[in-house]
Write a protein that holds these residues in place. Structure first.
Motif, short mmCIF file in Angstrom:
data_model
loop_
_atom_site.label_atom_id
_atom_site.label_comp_id
_atom_site.label_asym_id
_atom_site.label_seq_id
_atom_site.Cartn_x
_atom_site.Cartn_y
_atom_site.Cartn_z
N LYS A 88 0.81 -1.22 0.00
CA LYS A 88 0.00 0.00 0.00
C LYS A 88 0.84 1.27 0.00
O LYS A 88 0.29 2.35 -0.14
CB LYS A 88 -0.92 0.02 1.23
N ASP A 90 4.63 3.36 -1.12
CA ASP A 90 5.77 3.37 -2.02
C ASP A 90 6.93 3.97 -1.25
O ASP A 90 6.85 5.09 -0.79
CB ASP A 90 5.42 4.25 -3.23
N GLN A 165 -1.17 -5.98 -3.64
CA GLN A 165 -0.68 -5.13 -4.71
C GLN A 165 -1.68 -5.07 -5.86
O GLN A 165 -1.92 -4.01 -6.44
CB GLN A 165 0.68 -5.62 -5.20
N GLU A 166 -2.27 -6.21 -6.18
CA GLU A 166 -3.29 -6.23 -7.23
C GLU A 166 -4.46 -5.35 -6.85
O GLU A 166 -5.03 -4.65 -7.68
CB GLU A 166 -3.84 -7.65 -7.40
N GLN A 167 -4.85 -5.44 -5.57
CA GLN A 167 -6.04 -4.70 -5.14
C GLN A 167 -5.78 -3.21 -5.05
O GLN A 167 -6.70 -2.41 -5.15
CB GLN A 167 -6.51 -5.24 -3.79
N GLY A 168 -4.52 -2.81 -4.86
CA GLY A 168 -4.21 -1.40 -4.77
C GLY A 168 -4.79 -0.78 -3.50
O GLY A 168 -5.26 -1.49 -2.60
N ASP A 170 -7.12 1.80 -3.65
CA ASP A 170 -8.29 2.63 -4.01
C ASP A 170 -9.42 2.51 -3.00
O ASP A 170 -10.02 3.50 -2.61
CB ASP A 170 -8.81 2.22 -5.39
#
Lengths: 281, 295, 352
Positions: A88, A90, A165-168, A170
């Motif tokens: 989640k 960076d 990571q796929e889900q991000g 958002d």
């Protein structure tokens, strides 16, 4: 064997390839599994049951459960925390952190045990201090837990990171704009989204924790009834030429493996969308 | 009239927040310090500190001492055996893994899903169980060993036995690495090859194999790394004769039993270094392939 | 022009850089109470960054944002009460439509949280507002793109936002659904009466929907105005180009005379002097016979495309693609013929 081909191509070769696959799988994987149960019951049910009712066997089962009960939750909490950071946010050094998390996968189980002996063994870094204060880590339960924790370290994190990571982020951000607090966001948005992957990771982590042999064998000292986990108990009986006993204990562990496999496969079928894409078969 | 944006005569307002530390991109999601704290603490205590110990401990012998330990006849033989057989097992897993992955993705047959699930058994089965089961199976009087003995092959208690165990534990890594790629492989690409006149063999050799090569390399490297350190499933079938069937992890255990921590950690560190190094080399090769294969 | 009394949103001197890349450069603009404001620009223009600053998802390096007089930047996201509709909706995938809409209400502190029955009623109202009455029990994955978009909107409206922020609200929808939703969204805005800021890269959408359009390019606000005003008098060649098809010719202005090629005409008031660039729309052109007034043009090709006629003409050494409305061709126009063309509303900009 009746074959239904996805596409009618190479019709002559297909049955041969399938047969070859089945033979490979049989000689490497299926037969050993069958053999465990066969040999465990070679002399009938009563000796099998007796072998499991033996006090040493019961102590080993209890110890195995205890070690897993400590190691798995620790690694689960770590896995969630690490995945939260890595997926989640960076930050610099992210991929390096990922590499470090994966590191235990490339360590020999024996080395995973050895490092704790180097720290806490009689001639280890803290060996003198521990002896003075009469604290036992090696050849005792804490050592077993530490070795198990190291071996199973990446399992939960490894399942969660790609999925998160796929889900991000958002959905989490949307929840914040709707007025949710950080903890609420985690509990009501993140956790439900990762629950099946978390369960999947815990399942694999647990299977490895209960079945670990090399690492615990280094730190255990093989004290019957005290520091023998179930896999070590299998070894002791096997080396004593107690085939029925060894295979009886082994059949419990094989059962654990099968249950894990069934649950894992069920998760892959039923909740494919909730696992990381590498797990969607 | 348009009301064109006239640059407002604005007093410079102080930045809303002091510039954050450079290593982290600001995000409005909370919980980073806590989660990072847990992660780093736990990682440090469980992985970093112990592994640092492993890398430091051998040097109490001095450089010559470390070289002495590693070039000792018995140790060198064990390292050679471990790495050599792991490499051979990985090589053997290439065709076996491809065969099984191909069968599982391309054909529909009764029991396919069961077979698919069983591929993961070497992951799920505790290594000690696999070890005694493989031993019993391939022992000279075992159900399969007896057949091997008839054609003069000694399986259990020989390098061949170790090889079988290493193939066993490596197989799922290879199958699971290439299976998703085979599944995703664009049928149209294969069909295009056919319309261009490729034979079945050419289609597989020139279209399918190059497509799965990166995944195959990664699967093989995982299998190799795992095999080098494998203990439980090998130790029973190996026979453990010094110089002949003694694997490197077993030597660590033996050195530890002699309380020779430094020698044990020298072997451990060497294994770790070689395993890690080979992973990096393979990664580089794989990246080359991936770059080449990018469409 | 916005008066100072009914100003809702005031943005002053916002700058924001990502590393060395400046995403916003000293942007200032205001929005009135209940205004529908479009942030229009190509990708990389900073429009989304500005929206995210308003939502509290990004912190500007400099500048000030006030809403209703309150310092907005001092508030964390969760206290701003902005209804944000994300480009890809960001619906909670494990919650039903009704649970999605109720979320913002259920996460309030117990003292501020409406009762269960109030929440249920409010969700029902919102569902009917966005015309999804029967879909409350569905999951997002069971909805079409347009339906998801409406759920996202209902979820944002549920918290009774002070301001509605929409990030490319129609970006992920196909053209047909897009047009339907556009009208509907405007009606919804008028009914809900919330100040709304939306981001789009589609000039047609912005001109069609918004009360005022802010055009951004490379992090700077280029022009702000009512759709018609912006379209009629683009402030820069960039805006002219961005708002629709453009023809472009070099020219010169001396005094009040504009010369393009062999044609001299009255320059518009306040036109820059010297070498200029003349812009006009390809369909705002009058055709005249070869001996009439205007630019000499040779017709190279004529193609009838449904209601429109596409005319390729060589003008002043430049191949222009002009448009006329069918079904009949303008007089004198035919392949290989010479005519004169006269841009009806040329815009004159100083040559860069």
């Amino acid at each position: 064997m009746s074959l239904v081909l996805e596409r009618p191509r190479m019709p002559g070769i297909a049955p041969l390839l399938v047969l070859a696959s089945v033979l490979v799988m049989a000689s490497l994987v299926i037969l050993p599994l069958v053999l465990v149960f066969h040999d465990a019951l070679a002399k009938g049910l009563p000796p099998f049951l007796a072998a499991l009712r033996e006090p040493d066997a019961i102590a080993a089962i209890k110890l195995t459960l205890l070690v897993a009960a400590i190691a798995v939750p620790l690694n689960a909490v770590f896995g969630v925390a690490a995945a939260w950071c890595i997926a989640k946010f960076d930050f610099r050094g992210r991929s390096f952190l990922l590499t470090l998390i994966d590191l235990p996968f490339s360590i020999s189980p024996v080395v995973s045990g050895l490092v704790w002996v180097l720290l806490f063994g009689a001639q280890g870094l803290f060996g003198g201090f521990l002896a003075e204060h009469d604290i036992k880590i090696i050849f005792a339960v804490p050592g077993l837990v530490l070795a198990t924790v190291l071996v199973t370290f990446p399992f939960v994190a490894r399942e969660l990171i790609p999925l998160m990571q796929e889900q991000g982020a958002d959905e989490e951000i949307a929840a914040l704009t709707l007025g949710a607090s950080g903890f609420t966001v985690f509990r009501r948005v993140t956790l439900p989204n990762i629950q099946w992957a978390l369960l999947y990771g815990v399942l694999l982590c647990n299977a490895r924790a209960m079945g670990e042999f090399g690492a615990v064998s280094v730190v255990s000292g093989h004290i019957r009834g005290l520091t023998n986990t179930l896999p070590l108990h299998v070894e002791v009986l096997y080396n004593d030429y107690d085939a029925v006993g060894a295979f009886a204990a082994a059949s419990l562990l094989a059962g654990l493996g099968i249950v894990t496999l069934v649950l894992k496969t069920a998760l892959e079928w039923r909740h494919a969308g909730d696992l990381a894409s590498g797990r969607k078969h | 009239m348009t009301d064109r944006a006239v640059p407002n005569p604005i007093v410079r307002v102080a930045p809303y927040r002091a510039r954050r530390s450079r290593w982290k991109e600001p995000s409005i999601l909370p919980g980073f310090p806590l989660a990072m704290g847990i992660t780093l603490t736990y990682l440090g205590l469980i992985v970093i500190v112990p592994l640092t110990m492993l890398m430091l401990r051998p040097w109490e012998l001095g450089l010559d001492g470390v070289i002495g330990v590693l070039t000792d006849e018995r140790v060198a033989a064990a390292l050679k055996l471990s790495f050599g057989l792991s490499f051979l097992a990985a090589l053997a897993n290439a065709p076996l893994g491809l065969l099984i992955a191909w069968t599982l993705t391309r054909y529909r047959f009764p029991g396919r899903r069961l077979l698919d699930a069983l591929v993961d058994l070497p992951f799920a089965l505790p290594t000690a169980v696999a070890g005694i089961a493989l031993t019993a199976l391939y022992a000279p009087n075992g159900p399969l060993g007896i057949w091997a003995a008839k054609i003069g092959l000694k399986t259990a208690y020989s390098p061949l036995g170790i090889f079988i165990a290493l193939v066993f534990i490596g197989l799922p890594f290879v199958v699971r690495s290439i299976q998703p790629v085979l599944e995703d492989l664009d049928h149209e690409v294969e069909e295009a090859a056919q319309t261009l006149g490729a034979s079945d063999f050419q289609r597989v050799w020139r279209v399918v194999i190059p497509a799965i090569t990166p995944a195959m390399i990664s699967g093989l490297s995982l299998a190799f790394a795992r095999a080098v350190g494998e203990y439980g499933s090998v130790i029973f079938i190996a026979g453990n004769l010094p110089m002949k069937t003694e694997i490197a992890p077993l030597l660590i255990v033996i050195k530890l039993e002699q309380f020779d921590y430094a020698a044990a950690s020298a072997i451990g560190a060497a294994m770790l270094a070689v395993a890690f190094g080979s992973l990096i080399v393979l990664n580089v090769i794989q990246m080359r392939f991936a770059r080449k294969g990018r469409v | 022009m916005a008066g100072s009394t009914d100003l809702a949103l005031e943005i002053r001197g916002i700058s924001k850089a990502y590393g060395r890349f400046p995403a916003l450069k000293n942007v200032s603009l205001q929005a009135k109470e209940k205004e529908f404001l479009a942030l229009l620009g190509p990708s990389g223009s900073g429009k989304t960054t500005l929206l995210r600053v308003l939502a509290g998802l990004e912190h500007p390096d400099e500048g000030e944002v006030r809403f209703g007089g309150e310092d907005f930047l001092a508030l964390p996201v969760r206290r701003r009460k902005v209804g944000m509709v994300f480009q890809h909706y960001a619906l909670f995938r494990h919650m039903t439509v009704a649970q999605n809409i109720a979320f913002g209400l259920t996460v309030r502190k117990a003292s501020e949280r409406p009762s269960k029955s109030e929440i249920t009623d409010r969700v029902a109202d919102l569902l009917s507002l966005v015309q999804l009455d029967d879909l409350g029990k569905r999951y997002p994955s069971q909805l079409s793109g347009g339906q998801r978009q409406r759920v996202a909107l209902a979820r944002a409206l549920a918290i009774e936002p002070k301001m509605l922020l929409l990030d490319e609200p129609f970006g992920a929808l196909d053209a047909q659904v897009r047009r339907e939703l556009r009208r509907w969204l405007r009606e919804l805005h008028d009914r809900a009466g919330v100040t709304t800021v939306f981001v789009t890269h589609d000039q047609e959408e912005a001109l069609d929907l918004a009360d005022r359009v802010a055009i951004l390019s490379e992090g700077e606000l280029i022009q702000l105005g009512a759709p018609n005003a912006v379209y009629e008098a683009p402030a820069t060649p960039f805006v002219f180009d961005f708002l629709g098809a453009a023809c472009r010719m070099p020219g010169t202005v001396v005094g009040d005379r504009l010369t393009i090629g062999d044609w001299e005409t009255q320059a518009s008031k306040g036109a820059p002097q010297g070498v200029v660039e003349v812009f006009f729309r390809p369909d705002e052109v009058a055709f005249a016979p070869a001996d009439g007034a205007g630019l000499a043009a040779e017709i190279r090709a004529v193609a009838q495309r449904g209601p429109d006629v596409r005319i390729e003409a060589m003008v002043n050494g430049q191949l222009l693609e002009l448009q006329a409305h069918g079904p009949t061709l303008p007089i004198g126009v035919g392949e290989g013929l010479s005519v004169r063309i006269r841009p009806m509303r040329p815009q004159v900009y100083a040559a860069s």
